[in-house]
Scaffold this active site. Structure first.
Site, PDB file in Angstrom:
ATOM      1  N   ASP A  11       0.876  -1.166   0.000  1.00 46.96           N
ATOM      2  CA  ASP A  11       0.000   0.000   0.000  1.00 46.96           C
ATOM      3  C   ASP A  11       0.914   1.218   0.000  1.00 46.96           C
ATOM      4  O   ASP A  11       1.536   1.535   1.010  1.00 46.96           O
ATOM      5  CB  ASP A  11      -0.890  -0.027   1.256  1.00 46.96           C
ATOM      6  CG  ASP A  11      -1.691   1.255   1.431  1.00 46.96           C
ATOM      7  OD1 ASP A  11      -1.677   2.110   0.522  1.00 46.96           O
ATOM      8  OD2 ASP A  11      -2.344   1.391   2.486  1.00 46.96           O
ATOM      9  N   LYS A  73       3.058  11.317  -3.681  1.00 53.13           N
ATOM     10  CA  LYS A  73       1.922  10.732  -4.391  1.00 53.13           C
ATOM     11  C   LYS A  73       0.986  11.817  -4.933  1.00 53.13           C
ATOM     12  O   LYS A  73       0.275  11.597  -5.904  1.00 53.13           O
ATOM     13  CB  LYS A  73       1.167   9.814  -3.428  1.00 53.13           C
ATOM     14  CG  LYS A  73       0.171   8.884  -4.088  1.00 53.13           C
ATOM     15  CD  LYS A  73      -0.402   7.947  -3.029  1.00 53.13           C
ATOM     16  CE  LYS A  73      -1.510   7.079  -3.551  1.00 53.13           C
ATOM     17  NZ  LYS A  73      -2.031   6.210  -2.473  1.00 53.13           N
ATOM     18  N   GLU A 174      -7.217   0.727  -4.209  1.00 51.57           N
ATOM     19  CA  GLU A 174      -7.165   0.613  -2.755  1.00 51.57           C
ATOM     20  C   GLU A 174      -8.486   0.125  -2.131  1.00 51.57           C
ATOM     21  O   GLU A 174      -8.472  -0.803  -1.321  1.00 51.57           O
ATOM     22  CB  GLU A 174      -6.703   1.945  -2.147  1.00 51.57           C
ATOM     23  CG  GLU A 174      -5.202   2.143  -2.363  1.00 51.57           C
ATOM     24  CD  GLU A 174      -4.744   3.587  -2.363  1.00 51.57           C
ATOM     25  OE1 GLU A 174      -5.532   4.463  -1.969  1.00 51.57           O
ATOM     26  OE2 GLU A 174      -3.597   3.836  -2.759  1.00 51.57           O
TER      27      GLU A 174
END
Lengths: 528, 178
Positions: A11, A73, A174
């Site tokens: 993740d 990100k 996700e």
């Protein structure tokens, strides 16, 4: 034994990352050598050339601000001219510069890094954590991205994996990963909503989960909304009050700004936990006479809720969209799952309970569930008799540019992937040698409001009068949500050759070069 | 492992080869009269067989390529057939004269559908306006007024069967009310 029999789940979050592995048939989060299970997605470049990644790097945000990169990100797969990049430039202490093809680069001292190179260092650390735990090399991984990430962002994440020496066997969404972990071994038939509020992004996905089929019905999101925005609200509140009391604006100095940010993040956690937060930062700045000033303030529950109410409301607008796409209402849902650190906040939990008309599920760790789901998917892909299948969707409509800055829809959002669609283009000049098409993702018929994926230039077909050559262009979205474009001359059946322009992405040579550099970097093992 | 079964291997590659000659019902192994529940069940059944993830661990090759092609077409079939409006249009297409060209639901099918839908609501500005007014009257229970508006709309577009249908409905309701 060959090391291709194992794949990890990562993740890769805006603020924190986590890595998991299937062990004895169960998804297991792998801690680092100090027992930490989640790791700040922060990369700090030290004077001696080594690189620190994770929670120890996070402590350098203040002391080594210009050489410590966080929230990469938010920048990945974006163009330099985008609003998000402009916003980041204003608040980030590290230097964001323009690269080739409108790309984004980060400058640390004299070195220039692409955003995937920064993310690759976080991935390298995740890989190293598992390798030191297992005592062997791992080369395969499933990496998660926000469901609402577009093709550019997915491609850049995949590139980051390659640079880190990982074969990214799948990019998985996700919320989808969270649902895999939630449904793992449960053998139920349920319709669920996954409410995923991370550090920088928000996603909502609606799924049917069954014994062997996990089907995503719809997804919606906002890649500009996350826990960071809650911190920002507290920062502004603190700064305004400090300004009122002292006449000093803390936001004018990037060093003060970092202290303020850290205080705001802690304040957010405290207020969520205790209902009130006392925020104290000693020596946050100096007054014009050189006297050291302290920041001391108290944030109450009620004030915090008022500061962030509109952010919470924005998430429910996105939920409306997802439900509408799936042609469902909240009454059709059996359960709601919360994912992401900020969902620990009571203001979110209460909002969710109110909106969905039911208590969110308990017993799911919002920080770890995504990595666990990625590990489940990684193992399922490697297993040769996997009975579990996952049907995900594309979050954004795929479009081609037409004349006058307009676009035409090729594939609808929420279409299951993998999928393909073809369209025939003809030449409009005699003897035309090339056909160019621009591909976009987004929900507007105006090109300027969609994300440009690239300009594809086809050549190598027959040269003929205008309109005589028909080129069939096929758009394919694969299981990673990544778009592939190819073209054939319809009459001869010959494949046209293709070049991609106007793409912010890295070339294969760039990636190979970056991978070489990444392999040379030694990660500092900072004390916990 | 599905791939080691030589019969499956041969059948799958054969299916991939004839994909362009099959309609979506044939792809999902369904009758054209299948109900929405049957369509969904078929989609799941075919997904269990052909989902590419099940073949991920196999070495790249013809079988994997064939599975990829088949599964993309299964998804395409599902996207079309799960939607009542699209399914109806598609059924007409594949049972019409142009069957061979209309086996795949494309953007031109989408345009035709939109055109058909527009045609129903009127092709002339006056007809369209009268018809819309009639629909509002109908909703509000003003049946006589609705019938009047539909009659006017039909004068502009005598060929529009939908206008005719609505006129009959309003007339029937208006007389029932009396």
């Amino acid at each position: 034994m060959a090391n291709d029999d194992i794949a990890i789940g990562i993740d890769l979050g805006t603020s924190y990352s986590c890595v998991a592995l299937m062990e004895n048939g169960a998804p297991t989060v792998i801690p680092n050598e100090w027992g930490e299970r989640v790791h700040a997605s922060v990369v700090s470049f030290l004077e001696d050339g080594t690189v620190l990644v994770g929670n120890s790097a996070k402590r350098n945000i203040i002391t080594n601000a210009e050489c410590t990169v966080y929230s990469a990100k938010r920048l990945i797969g974006r163009f330099y001219f985008s609003d998000e990049v402009k916003k980041a430039q204003a608040v980030m202490p590290y230097k964001i510069v323009e690269g080739p093809n409108n790309g984004v680069r980060v400058q640390v001292r004299d070195a220039i890094y692409s955003v995937p190179e920064i993310s690759a260092l976080v991935l390298k650390e995740m890989k190293a954590i598992v390798e030191s735990y297992l005592g062997r090399e791992v080369t395969k991984a499933v990496v998660t991205v926000p469901a609402y990430f577009n093709d550019n962002q997915r491609q850049a994440t995949k590139d980051a994996g390659k640079i880190a020496g990982l074969d990214v066997i799948r990019i998985i969404n996700e919320p989808t990963a969270a649902s895999l972990a939630f449904g793992f071994g449960k053998n139920t038939q349920q319709r669920i909503a996954v409410f995923d509020l991370g550090g920088g992004t928000f996603d909502i996905s609606i799924l049917d989960i069954g014994k062997d089929v996990f089907q995503v019905l719809s997804t919606a999101g906002d890649t500009y909304l996350g826990g960071d925005d809650f911190d920002d609200r507290i920062m502004t509140w603190l700064a305004e009050r400090f300004l009122g009391k002292t006449g000093i604006d803390l936001r004018l100095n990037k060093y003060c700004l970092q202290m303020l940010k850290e205080a705001a993040e802690r304040g957010k956690i405290d207020v969520g936990h205790d209902g009130t937060a006392s925020i104290n930062v000693e020596g946050i700045c100096q007054d014009p006479n050189g006297c050291v000033m302290n920041l001391a303030d108290t944030l109450s529950d009620a004030e915090f809720n008022q500061l962030t109410m509109d952010l919470v409301q924005r998430t429910f607008k996105v939920c409306d969209e997802a439900l509408q796409s799936a042609r469902l209402t909240v009454a059709d849902l059996d359960a709601v799952i919360l994912v992401g650190g900020p969902t620990r906040l009571p203001v979110i939990r209460q909002g969710v309970k109110h909106y969905f008309g039911k208590e969110p599920m308990v017993g799911i760790d919002p920080d770890e569930v995504v990595a666990m789901g990625a590990a489940i998917q990684a193992a399922a892909l490697l297993e040769q008799k996997s009975d579990q299948i996952l049907i995900d969707v594309t979050p954004l409509s795929l479009r081609v540019g037409t004349v006058g800055g307009y676009t035409e829809k090729m594939l609808d959002k929420n279409t299951p992937v993998p999928i393909e669609r073809s369209k025939t283009f003809t030449t409009n000049r005699d003897g035309q040698e090339k056909v160019k098409i621009r591909v976009y993702q987004g929900e507007s018929n105006q090109a300027s409001e969609c994300a440009l994926l690239g300009e594809f230039e086809f050549s190598g077909f027959r040269i003929a009068y205008r309109g005589e050559v028909q080129i069939e262009v096929t758009f394919e979205i694969d299981a990673n949500g990544i778009v592939h474009v190819s073209a054939t001359d319809q009459e001869t059946g010959q494949k046209a050759s293709m070049t991609i322009n106007l793409s912010s992405g890295l070339s294969d040579t760039d990636i190979a070069e970056s991978a070489r550099k990444n392999a040379d970097v030694s990660l500092a093992r900072g004390a916990a | 492992m599905p791939g080691v079964d030589p019969v499956f291997d041969i059948e799958t590659q054969a299916l991939a080869g004839v994909l362009d000659q099959l309609d979506y019902f044939q792809i999902l192994k369904l009758e054209q009269t299948a109900s929405p529940a049957e369509i969904k069940a078929a989609y799941f059944r075919e997904s269990r067989t052909y989902h590419p993830d099940r073949f991920f661990a196999l070495p790249d090759g013809d079988l994997k390529r064939a599975v990829g092609r088949i599964y993309r077409r299964i998804n395409e079939a599902w996207v079309c057939l799960r939607d009542d409006e699209k399914r109806e249009k598609y059924l007409a297409d594949i049972n019409g004269q142009d069957r061979d060209r209309k086996l795949r639901y494309t953007e031109s099918s989408e345009e035709e559908l939109k055109r058909d839908r527009d045609a129903l609501l009127g092709t002339t500005p006056q007809g369209r306006a009268m018809f819309q007014a009639g629909l509002l009257d109908l909703d509000a229970g003003r049946y006589a007024q609705a019938a009047q508006n539909f009659r006017m709309a039909r004068m502009y577009e005598p060929q529009n069967v939908y206008f005719q249908e609505k006129l009959e409905e309003a007339t029937r309701l208006a007389s029932g009310k009396k």
